[in-house]
Design an enzyme around this catalytic site. Sequence first.
Site, short mmCIF file in Angstrom:
data_model
loop_
_atom_site.label_atom_id
_atom_site.label_comp_id
_atom_site.label_asym_id
_atom_site.label_seq_id
_atom_site.Cartn_x
_atom_site.Cartn_y
_atom_site.Cartn_z
N SER A 119 0.82 -1.21 0.00
CA SER A 119 0.00 0.00 0.00
C SER A 119 0.85 1.26 0.00
O SER A 119 0.36 2.33 -0.31
CB SER A 119 -0.84 0.06 1.28
OG SER A 119 -1.67 -1.04 1.40
N HIS A 140 -0.75 -2.41 -7.22
CA HIS A 140 -1.53 -2.08 -6.01
C HIS A 140 -3.02 -2.13 -6.31
O HIS A 140 -3.58 -1.23 -6.94
CB HIS A 140 -1.10 -0.68 -5.51
CG HIS A 140 -1.78 -0.26 -4.27
ND1 HIS A 140 -2.07 1.04 -3.97
CD2 HIS A 140 -2.25 -0.99 -3.21
CE1 HIS A 140 -2.68 1.11 -2.80
NE2 HIS A 140 -2.80 -0.11 -2.32
N GLU A 152 -3.12 0.63 -9.19
CA GLU A 152 -1.99 1.56 -9.33
C GLU A 152 -0.78 0.71 -9.71
O GLU A 152 -0.50 -0.28 -9.02
CB GLU A 152 -1.68 2.23 -7.98
CG GLU A 152 -2.39 3.53 -7.72
CD GLU A 152 -1.95 4.18 -6.40
OE1 GLU A 152 -1.74 5.38 -6.39
OE2 GLU A 152 -1.83 3.48 -5.38
N ASN A 190 -2.88 6.13 -1.18
CA ASN A 190 -2.79 6.20 0.28
C ASN A 190 -2.17 7.49 0.80
O ASN A 190 -2.34 7.83 1.96
CB ASN A 190 -2.08 4.98 0.83
CG ASN A 190 -3.04 3.82 0.86
OD1 ASN A 190 -4.16 3.95 1.35
ND2 ASN A 190 -2.66 2.69 0.28
P1 NAI Z 1 -4.21 -9.51 5.92
O1 NAI Z 1 -3.73 -9.31 7.32
O2 NAI Z 1 -5.67 -9.75 5.66
O3 NAI Z 1 -3.41 -10.72 5.22
C1 NAI Z 1 -2.03 -10.85 5.21
C2 NAI Z 1 -1.70 -12.33 5.01
O4 NAI Z 1 -0.30 -12.45 4.76
C3 NAI Z 1 -2.02 -13.20 6.23
O5 NAI Z 1 -2.81 -14.30 5.84
C4 NAI Z 1 -0.64 -13.66 6.71
O6 NAI Z 1 -0.62 -14.95 7.28
C5 NAI Z 1 0.17 -13.60 5.42
N1 NAI Z 1 1.61 -13.51 5.61
C6 NAI Z 1 2.29 -12.75 6.49
N2 NAI Z 1 3.63 -12.96 6.36
C7 NAI Z 1 3.77 -13.86 5.35
C8 NAI Z 1 4.89 -14.48 4.74
N3 NAI Z 1 6.15 -14.22 5.14
N4 NAI Z 1 4.68 -15.37 3.74
C9 NAI Z 1 3.42 -15.64 3.32
N5 NAI Z 1 2.32 -15.09 3.86
C10 NAI Z 1 2.49 -14.21 4.87
O7 NAI Z 1 -3.70 -8.22 5.12
P2 NAI Z 1 -4.28 -7.56 3.77
O8 NAI Z 1 -5.26 -6.51 4.12
O9 NAI Z 1 -4.66 -8.64 2.83
O10 NAI Z 1 -2.99 -6.80 3.22
C11 NAI Z 1 -1.96 -7.47 2.54
C12 NAI Z 1 -1.10 -6.47 1.76
O11 NAI Z 1 -1.94 -5.76 0.84
C13 NAI Z 1 -0.40 -5.42 2.62
O12 NAI Z 1 0.84 -5.11 2.04
C14 NAI Z 1 -1.35 -4.23 2.52
O13 NAI Z 1 -0.73 -3.01 2.76
C15 NAI Z 1 -1.80 -4.36 1.07
N6 NAI Z 1 -3.08 -3.71 0.75
C16 NAI Z 1 -4.11 -3.75 1.65
C17 NAI Z 1 -5.30 -3.14 1.34
C18 NAI Z 1 -6.45 -3.18 2.30
O14 NAI Z 1 -7.43 -2.44 2.09
N7 NAI Z 1 -6.42 -4.00 3.33
C19 NAI Z 1 -5.51 -2.43 0.05
C20 NAI Z 1 -4.39 -2.53 -0.85
C21 NAI Z 1 -3.21 -3.11 -0.47
#
Ligand code: NAI
Length: 283
Positions: A119, A140, A152, A190
């Site tokens: 993000s 993104h 993005e 963001n």
């Molecule tokens: P989330 O907390 O729902 O999921 C993250 C997942 O990554 C978890 O299942 C976790 O077990 C896994 N994980 C952590 N470390 C890991 C590793 N070393 N290897 C494999 N899996 C691993 O988080 P979310 O919301 O899905 O965000 C994920 C990414 O997307 C972040 O970088 C966030 O900034 C980005 N993002 C989030 C948005 C949102 O609205 N939540 C929008 C756009 C981007």
Amino acid sequence: MVIKQVMVIGAGQMGSGIAQVCAAAGYDVYLHDLKKEFVERGLAGIEKNVQRLVDKGRLSVEEKAGLLERIKPSADLQNAKEVDVVIEAAVENMEVKKQLFAELDQIAPSHAILATNTSSLPITEIAAATSRPEQVIGMHFMNPVPVMKLVEIIRGLATKDEVYAAIETMAKELGKVPVEVNDFPGFISNRVLMPMINEAIFTLYEGVASKEAIDEVMKLGMNHPMGPLQLADFIGLDTCLYIMETLQEGLGEDKYRPCPLLRKYVKAGWLGKKTGRGFYEYS
Ligand code: NAI
């Protein structure tokens, strides 16, 4: 470049959505997470989403089966040796992402593109953890991925034009609208959105109004589909905090200082919808 096999890393809210839209567009997808249970939780979410599309008549039962068949679970990063593109959507933490990209660089074929759904974190710094910075790029997506049109696309300092073109074409094949952005903290989305959310949290912290009132003002007054506090809950308060810290560190200005109430909620484990409680409660 022909893209057939994709690996999505992180089966959380974003990774599951990305895997779903990739499979819907006909790509073969590995959905990878640290543990099998995490992948299964992500797959269950995808199945539920896709069933909703069937119920609405937007997808046939056969299309649903085909889509789900194209997603293979993975708890072993070695599966990346077969992929053309990796889209990393693990937690928003630079150390985790650097470690992952360094490992992927060792495992993925030399032609593979390593994309990140970060993000806010600098693409150039993530790319520097690999020996192929010219094949690292930001892709993104917005939340919820199957619904939101924007992607993005962020070039790192070394990203090659062919890599940009391949990811732009892929985004279009996923039914998205790609927009090119340069590599600055928070990109556009963001850098503009998150200070607004942080300011909304400050108004709650200072007692300017109740959470419902703050959200109502922004919904009815500014025509936002969702109030900023509810949106923060949907994004994940941990992700919101990471983004504010990245903006503060990367742009060096006090206006990006995360609200202490945001820190408090994250410390309490109130991360929003994904944990059942943030500014609001979710069953
Ligand atoms: P989330 O907390 O729902 O999921 C993250 C997942 O990554 C978890 O299942 C976790 O077990 C896994 N994980 C952590 N470390 C890991 C590793 N070393 N290897 C494999 N899996 C691993 O988080 P979310 O919301 O899905 O965000 C994920 C990414 O997307 C972040 O970088 C966030 O900034 C980005 N993002 C989030 C948005 C949102 O609205 N939540 C929008 C756009 C981007």
